[in-house]
Design a protein around this motif. Sequence first.
Motif, PDB file in Angstrom:
ATOM      1  N   GLU A  91      48.063  80.862  43.755  1.00  0.00           N
ATOM      2  CA  GLU A  91      48.121  80.491  42.335  1.00  0.00           C
ATOM      3  C   GLU A  91      49.425  80.958  41.696  1.00  0.00           C
ATOM      4  OE1 GLU A  91      45.631  81.148  38.219  1.00  0.00           O
ATOM      5  OE2 GLU A  91      44.589  81.362  40.133  1.00  0.00           O
ATOM      6  N   SER A  92      49.854  82.162  42.025  1.00  0.00           N
ATOM      7  CA  SER A  92      51.102  82.689  41.474  1.00  0.00           C
ATOM      8  C   SER A  92      52.297  81.844  41.909  1.00  0.00           C
ATOM      9  CB  SER A  92      51.275  84.142  41.922  1.00  0.00           C
ATOM     10  OG  SER A  92      52.531  84.618  41.552  1.00  0.00           O
ATOM     11  N   ARG A 142      52.134  78.348  40.184  1.00  0.00           N
ATOM     12  CA  ARG A 142      52.543  78.416  38.770  1.00  0.00           C
ATOM     13  C   ARG A 142      54.062  78.564  38.635  1.00  0.00           C
ATOM     14  NH1 ARG A 142      48.524  79.211  34.911  1.00  0.00           N
ATOM     15  NH2 ARG A 142      46.466  79.590  35.799  1.00  0.00           N
TER      16      ARG A 142
END
Length: 161
Positions: A7-8, A11
């Motif tokens: 997810e990091s 993003r």
Amino acid sequence: MNRGEQESTFRMWIAQYQGVLVHLARGFANAADQDDLVQEMLLAVWHAVPAFRSESLPSTFIYRVAQNTALTWHRRAKRLPAMQRLDETEHAAAPESGTIERSEALYRAIRELPEVDRSLLLMYLDEVPYRDIALVLGLGESNVGVRLNRLRGRLSATLKE
């Protein structure tokens, strides 16, 4: 890679490269379908994050994933009945004036190009280095330059008409 790292990374990549996805969508889909194509590319990038092995730049990796998604989208869209593509034909008949209309005329002309040429030109417009374009499309670096010169000439002639 765990879900938090995925997810990091996702993003961070999208914050940097979302404009690339929008640009590719404009080159492959008509106005009505561009948002849907961007969503498909975002989903494809999300699923591809764990496969990134740092063998290339993230931008090259994202281009490859988005490009493949756009190509698949385009092939699928070609099989749609003519009635579903009617809005693009009607839009093409609109009179051209002003910056937005010229931009749309450019993207309409790009959408008419063969898939590899379209991909090549879109990456060139995004100022992707020839080396990276060659990697994404599986072409030689010198071939990229030759094809781009021919494409610019063809596109210029098409837009003058």
